[in-house]
Design a protein around this motif. Structure first.
Motif, PDB file in Angstrom:
ATOM      1  N   TYR A  23       0.517  -1.325   0.004  1.00 54.98           N
ATOM      2  CA  TYR A  23      -0.043   0.201  -0.118  1.00 54.98           C
ATOM      3  C   TYR A  23       0.981   1.853  -0.558  1.00 54.98           C
ATOM      4  O   TYR A  23       0.676   2.559  -1.069  1.00 54.98           O
ATOM      5  N   TRP A  24       1.671   1.156   0.593  1.00 55.24           N
ATOM      6  CA  TRP A  24       2.536   2.527   0.692  1.00 55.24           C
ATOM      7  C   TRP A  24       3.907   2.195   0.095  1.00 55.24           C
ATOM      8  O   TRP A  24       4.636   3.226   0.525  1.00 55.24           O
ATOM      9  N   ASP A 106      -8.480  -1.192  -1.295  1.00 54.32           N
ATOM     10  CA  ASP A 106      -7.398  -0.496  -1.676  1.00 54.32           C
ATOM     11  C   ASP A 106      -6.811  -1.191  -1.593  1.00 54.32           C
ATOM     12  O   ASP A 106      -5.492  -1.462  -2.042  1.00 54.32           O
ATOM     13  N   ALA A 140      -6.503  -4.432 -12.368  1.00 55.74           N
ATOM     14  CA  ALA A 140      -5.861  -2.671 -11.780  1.00 55.74           C
ATOM     15  C   ALA A 140      -6.667  -1.901 -12.604  1.00 55.74           C
ATOM     16  O   ALA A 140      -5.758  -0.534 -12.585  1.00 55.74           O
ATOM     17  N   ARG A 143      -9.657  -0.952 -10.758  1.00 52.47           N
ATOM     18  CA  ARG A 143      -9.393  -0.356  -9.603  1.00 52.47           C
ATOM     19  C   ARG A 143      -7.411   0.066  -9.390  1.00 52.47           C
ATOM     20  O   ARG A 143      -7.608  -0.382  -8.692  1.00 52.47           O
ATOM     21  N   PRO A 144      -8.053   1.377 -10.042  1.00 51.58           N
ATOM     22  CA  PRO A 144      -6.622   1.597 -10.551  1.00 51.58           C
ATOM     23  C   PRO A 144      -5.924   1.667  -8.885  1.00 51.58           C
ATOM     24  O   PRO A 144      -4.243   1.708  -9.422  1.00 51.58           O
ATOM     25  N   GLU A 145      -6.331   2.349  -8.244  1.00 57.85           N
ATOM     26  CA  GLU A 145      -5.832   2.233  -6.655  1.00 57.85           C
ATOM     27  C   GLU A 145      -5.179   1.792  -6.159  1.00 57.85           C
ATOM     28  O   GLU A 145      -4.708   1.589  -4.893  1.00 57.85           O
ATOM     29  N   ALA A 146      -6.001   0.809  -5.840  1.00 52.79           N
ATOM     30  CA  ALA A 146      -5.637  -0.736  -5.182  1.00 52.79           C
ATOM     31  C   ALA A 146      -4.362  -0.962  -5.751  1.00 52.79           C
ATOM     32  O   ALA A 146      -3.929  -0.752  -6.656  1.00 52.79           O
ATOM     33  N   ARG A 147      -3.542  -1.788  -4.456  1.00 55.09           N
ATOM     34  CA  ARG A 147      -2.570  -2.892  -4.330  1.00 55.09           C
ATOM     35  C   ARG A 147      -2.862  -4.228  -4.521  1.00 55.09           C
ATOM     36  O   ARG A 147      -4.151  -4.787  -3.535  1.00 55.09           O
TER      37      ARG A 147
END
Length: 181
Positions: A23-24, A106, A140, A143-147
């Protein structure tokens, strides 16, 4: 009982590291000074984690217990949802992409290699790779913001191990897929 609690705490610690890395963007070669501190906007909703997988997720409450452990996170709530089915393979997982996306994740934890490796399922390594790649690509795009995090699960032995003679080959697909995606 105490051993189970210790194992669960160990699993939670490893999971937190995986979440942080996914995530980070935290990598093993970073020092604590390099680790970005994510800013959490006031009133931000929970981090939504969706677990997509097999009976190892559907039949055991580790995902729920993980959510309970995150209740102690000081900066942001974490919500954990499960999309899993006993006997599921990566083909079934690929068919669940829209259901997963509808949960607005997320972080998406994915575990299918253990059932793809089961000789009764008929999923050869090349098909497993293609299914996982299609799943990762679709997630991807939608939901491109998801990891997405690919997870190998517990080792198999006994009769379960006999049914999965090439499990190492299936597990070896995940690091390559992760690196490419």
């Amino acid at each position: 009982m105490r051993a189970a609690a210790i194992l669960l705490a160990l699993f939670a610690g490893v999971f937190c590291l995986l979440v942080a890395r996914a995530y980070w963007g935290i990598r093993p070669d970073m020092t604590t000074a390099d680790i970005p501190v994510p800013s959490v906007p006031a009133g931000a909703g929970p981090i939504n984690v969706v677990v997509l997988g097999t009976s190892l997720t559907a039949n055991y409450d580790w995902a729920g217990e993980l959510g309970d452990m995150f209740a102690n996170c000081p900066s942001r709530d974490v919500s954990v949802s499960v999309v899993a089915r006993p006997g599921a393979t990566s083909q079934w997982g690929l068919e669940q992409v829209d259901k997963v996306v509808a949960l607005a994740p997320d972080i998406i934890l994915i575990e299918f290699a253990v059932n793809d490796a089961n000789i009764r399922r008929g999923i050869l390594p090349g098909r497993s790779r293609a299914n996982h790649q299609s799943m990762l690509t679709a997630l991807a795009e939608k939901r491109p913001e998801a990891r997405s995090v690919l997870m190998t699960m517990n080792p198999v032995s006994g009769a379960r191990g006999v049914l999965r003679p090439m499990i190492g080959r299936y597990y070896a697909l995940y690091p390559d897929l992760a690196a490419r995606n």
